[in-house]
Every structure is written in structure tokens, then in C-alpha cells.
Write a protein that holds these residues in place. Sequence first.
Motif, PDB file in Angstrom:
ATOM      1  N   THR A 192       0.852  -1.199   0.000  1.00 26.44           N
ATOM      2  CA  THR A 192       0.000   0.000   0.000  1.00 26.44           C
ATOM      3  C   THR A 192       0.883   1.242   0.000  1.00 26.44           C
ATOM      4  O   THR A 192       2.038   1.199   0.436  1.00 26.44           O
ATOM      5  CB  THR A 192      -0.908   0.043   1.240  1.00 26.44           C
ATOM      6  OG1 THR A 192      -0.098   0.183   2.426  1.00 26.44           O
ATOM      7  CG2 THR A 192      -1.747  -1.230   1.346  1.00 26.44           C
ATOM      8  N   TYR A 193       0.331   2.352  -0.476  1.00 26.42           N
ATOM      9  CA  TYR A 193       1.131   3.573  -0.496  1.00 26.42           C
ATOM     10  C   TYR A 193       1.393   4.090   0.911  1.00 26.42           C
ATOM     11  O   TYR A 193       2.395   4.760   1.151  1.00 26.42           O
ATOM     12  CB  TYR A 193       0.503   4.657  -1.378  1.00 26.42           C
ATOM     13  CG  TYR A 193      -0.993   4.766  -1.315  1.00 26.42           C
ATOM     14  CD1 TYR A 193      -1.629   5.486  -0.315  1.00 26.42           C
ATOM     15  CD2 TYR A 193      -1.793   4.154  -2.269  1.00 26.42           C
ATOM     16  CE1 TYR A 193      -2.999   5.588  -0.260  1.00 26.42           C
ATOM     17  CE2 TYR A 193      -3.172   4.248  -2.233  1.00 26.42           C
ATOM     18  CZ  TYR A 193      -3.772   4.958  -1.220  1.00 26.42           C
ATOM     19  OH  TYR A 193      -5.142   5.050  -1.159  1.00 26.42           O
ATOM     20  N   VAL A 194       0.524   3.752   1.888  1.00 23.93           N
ATOM     21  CA  VAL A 194       0.780   4.161   3.270  1.00 23.93           C
ATOM     22  C   VAL A 194       2.013   3.428   3.813  1.00 23.93           C
ATOM     23  O   VAL A 194       2.891   4.033   4.442  1.00 23.93           O
ATOM     24  CB  VAL A 194      -0.447   3.892   4.157  1.00 23.93           C
ATOM     25  CG1 VAL A 194      -0.136   4.261   5.609  1.00 23.93           C
ATOM     26  CG2 VAL A 194      -1.656   4.682   3.665  1.00 23.93           C
ATOM     27  N   ALA A 201      10.037   6.869   5.312  1.00 25.74           N
ATOM     28  CA  ALA A 201      10.262   7.732   6.471  1.00 25.74           C
ATOM     29  C   ALA A 201      11.049   7.012   7.573  1.00 25.74           C
ATOM     30  O   ALA A 201      11.138   7.496   8.694  1.00 25.74           O
ATOM     31  CB  ALA A 201       8.923   8.217   7.029  1.00 25.74           C
ATOM     32  N   ARG A 202      11.616   5.846   7.249  1.00 23.39           N
ATOM     33  CA  ARG A 202      12.401   5.040   8.185  1.00 23.39           C
ATOM     34  C   ARG A 202      11.571   4.589   9.379  1.00 23.39           C
ATOM     35  O   ARG A 202      11.955   4.738  10.546  1.00 23.39           O
ATOM     36  CB  ARG A 202      13.659   5.781   8.652  1.00 23.39           C
ATOM     37  CG  ARG A 202      14.769   5.725   7.612  1.00 23.39           C
ATOM     38  CD  ARG A 202      15.995   6.500   8.054  1.00 23.39           C
ATOM     39  NE  ARG A 202      16.592   6.024   9.287  1.00 23.39           N
ATOM     40  CZ  ARG A 202      17.439   4.996   9.379  1.00 23.39           C
ATOM     41  NH1 ARG A 202      17.774   4.318   8.295  1.00 23.39           N
ATOM     42  NH2 ARG A 202      17.963   4.664  10.542  1.00 23.39           N
ATOM     43  N   VAL A 264      -2.291  11.146   3.155  1.00 23.91           N
ATOM     44  CA  VAL A 264      -1.775   9.780   3.033  1.00 23.91           C
ATOM     45  C   VAL A 264      -2.751   8.828   2.353  1.00 23.91           C
ATOM     46  O   VAL A 264      -2.385   7.711   1.997  1.00 23.91           O
ATOM     47  CB  VAL A 264      -1.395   9.209   4.421  1.00 23.91           C
ATOM     48  CG1 VAL A 264      -0.260  10.001   5.024  1.00 23.91           C
ATOM     49  CG2 VAL A 264      -2.588   9.177   5.366  1.00 23.91           C
ATOM     50  N   ALA A 265      -3.993   9.262   2.172  1.00 22.48           N
ATOM     51  CA  ALA A 265      -5.000   8.376   1.580  1.00 22.48           C
ATOM     52  C   ALA A 265      -5.283   8.685   0.115  1.00 22.48           C
ATOM     53  O   ALA A 265      -6.061   7.972  -0.522  1.00 22.48           O
ATOM     54  CB  ALA A 265      -6.305   8.458   2.380  1.00 22.48           C
ATOM     55  N   VAL A 272       3.457  13.620  -0.722  1.00 22.36           N
ATOM     56  CA  VAL A 272       4.761  13.943  -0.143  1.00 22.36           C
ATOM     57  C   VAL A 272       4.604  14.715   1.165  1.00 22.36           C
ATOM     58  O   VAL A 272       5.475  14.650   2.048  1.00 22.36           O
ATOM     59  CB  VAL A 272       5.626  14.729  -1.173  1.00 22.36           C
ATOM     60  CG1 VAL A 272       5.138  16.166  -1.326  1.00 22.36           C
ATOM     61  CG2 VAL A 272       7.089  14.690  -0.780  1.00 22.36           C
ATOM     62  N   LEU A 273       3.472  15.420   1.346  1.00 26.12           N
ATOM     63  CA  LEU A 273       3.207  16.065   2.633  1.00 26.12           C
ATOM     64  C   LEU A 273       2.965  15.007   3.701  1.00 26.12           C
ATOM     65  O   LEU A 273       3.356  15.169   4.866  1.00 26.12           O
ATOM     66  CB  LEU A 273       1.987  16.990   2.534  1.00 26.12           C
ATOM     67  CG  LEU A 273       2.070  18.143   1.538  1.00 26.12           C
ATOM     68  CD1 LEU A 273       0.799  18.990   1.604  1.00 26.12           C
ATOM     69  CD2 LEU A 273       3.293  19.004   1.812  1.00 26.12           C
ATOM     70  N   GLY A 274       2.294  13.919   3.303  1.00 24.02           N
ATOM     71  CA  GLY A 274       2.108  12.812   4.223  1.00 24.02           C
ATOM     72  C   GLY A 274       3.426  12.187   4.619  1.00 24.02           C
ATOM     73  O   GLY A 274       3.640  11.823   5.789  1.00 24.02           O
TER      74      GLY A 274
END
Length: 288
Positions: A192-194, A201-202, A264-265, A272-274
Amino acid sequence: MVRKIALSLVLLAVGAALAYGAPVTVVDALGQTLVFSTPPRRIVSIAPSVTEILYAIGAQARLVGVSSADDYPPDVRYRPKVGGVQLDFERLASLRPDLVIGVASLQRPTFERLRAMGVRVLAIDPQSLADTYGAILLIGRVVGREAQARAVVAQMRARERDVVLRTMRSRGIPRVYVEVWDQPFLTAARGTYVDDLLRRARGRNIFGDLEGWPQVSEEQILLRDPEVVLVLHGDADRVLRRPAWRSMRAVRERRVHALVTAWVARPGPRLVLGLEQIARLLHPEVGW
């Protein structure tokens, strides 16, 4: 007056043709090969992420209809709505679109019905930040705004690089539980992209061994004892109030955070802000 109108129409047609150096051929997320001799001029978006992409690349003037879920940018609320999960096909057809764009994994039956109606459709289906870059470039190419799309992607990549460089200075890789919903418990797993944002983001997804958007049990979550909980449904306090979760490390240390859901959804320009928000929450010590 008639001559002026006729000349304007000719100039518009010539301008549309010049937006392509030659006919554009693309393959969409459903494996369809589409050929465009000129850029579409009447577009209906049936996904908020698509709408945000069209605005970001400066193609909003072509947008004649959007889904009822669209709320960004703010002026999109004034555009004709064609429904959401239940699409109003009659309303959509009345807008005379020459292209409908949506998301393959969510709207496959809708695409099939639209094609049966003789409506041309373009499907995207990003599952990661890299896929989102590709979707923006694809739409930019189709609508004759390729240079603008490349500029948007370049800006996003620069912000992504900044996140990567900053998080490399962090002390570790925290274990994270992503709560999409809690009645029942749903999470974002591998593919998933999340999950992709979390990894970039490590962070380490405690359900990274699963795939898609699975349902998990409360017992599984407690057993895996995350260090950070990221909430997509907006209510972090709901997590903190659960009696059974008081011994969880994330709750003890009050590292339970609500994300801006739209960041994020929706796999579009704001993804990219997410990424930035997740990185800040996971690694506050690196200095932002």
C-alpha cells in the motif's frame, strides 16, 4: 463577430493539436492502449487524487465534473458532481466528457460500464510514491501538460530527498502500527502507499508481513507492541483511552498521532506532505 468566433475555434483546435508533437499512445493501469491525437478538453475525474493531479499540473480548466468526495482545492466544490461510490451515470453522460479518469483497483466495474456506454476512460492505480510520480506524468502526457507534470514531480522528489537525508540522522527505526479503522481493526500493510511512505520515512510496519488493507485482531496489535501508532481515522484520543492498551509502549510514551488523512489516503501531489508528516512524527529528534 461570426468570423471572430470561427477564428477563435480554429485557434483552439490548432493549440490543442500543437500540445502534442505527435499522437500520444499510453497504456493505462487496466492494460488498455489508448491513442490521443489531441488532448482531451472535457474531463471528468471520479477520484479525488486525480482531481488534485489535474489542478497541480494546471489542467483544471478541462475539468467538467468531479466525484462527490472531492474537497480540494477548495474551489472544486463548485464543479458539477457525478456521485461517489454510486456513480450517477446519467449525470456524467450529460457532461459530454471526452475522457473519464479514475482508479483501477477501486472502480473497475465503473470503468467497464462507462466503456459499454461508449465513454473513453483512463485508469491509474498507484500503490507507492514512485507509482504516484508515474501517474502524474502519465496524466500530464495525456492532457498535454507534460512539462508541468515533470515540474510537479521534480518538486515532490526534492522534498522526498530532504526527508531521506534528515531521517538518516535518526537514532533508529521505530516499530509502527497504522490504524486505518478500529471497528473492526484495519491496517495498511505491504503493497500500500501508506506502507511505502512509512518505509521511506524510516519506520518499520509491525504488519509489514501482511499485504494490502487487512483486518487484524486487538490481540495481534498488543502482542507486537508498537512504539508509535499512526491513526488515519482522525481520533488519536480514542486509542489512548483504550484500557487494554495502557501497557503498550506507544500509549505509555504518548506516541499516538492522527495523520492528515487526505495527505496519506490520496496518491496525488500531496502524498509527499504525508511523507513529511510521518517522518517528523517518527524522528522528532533530528530537527525539522
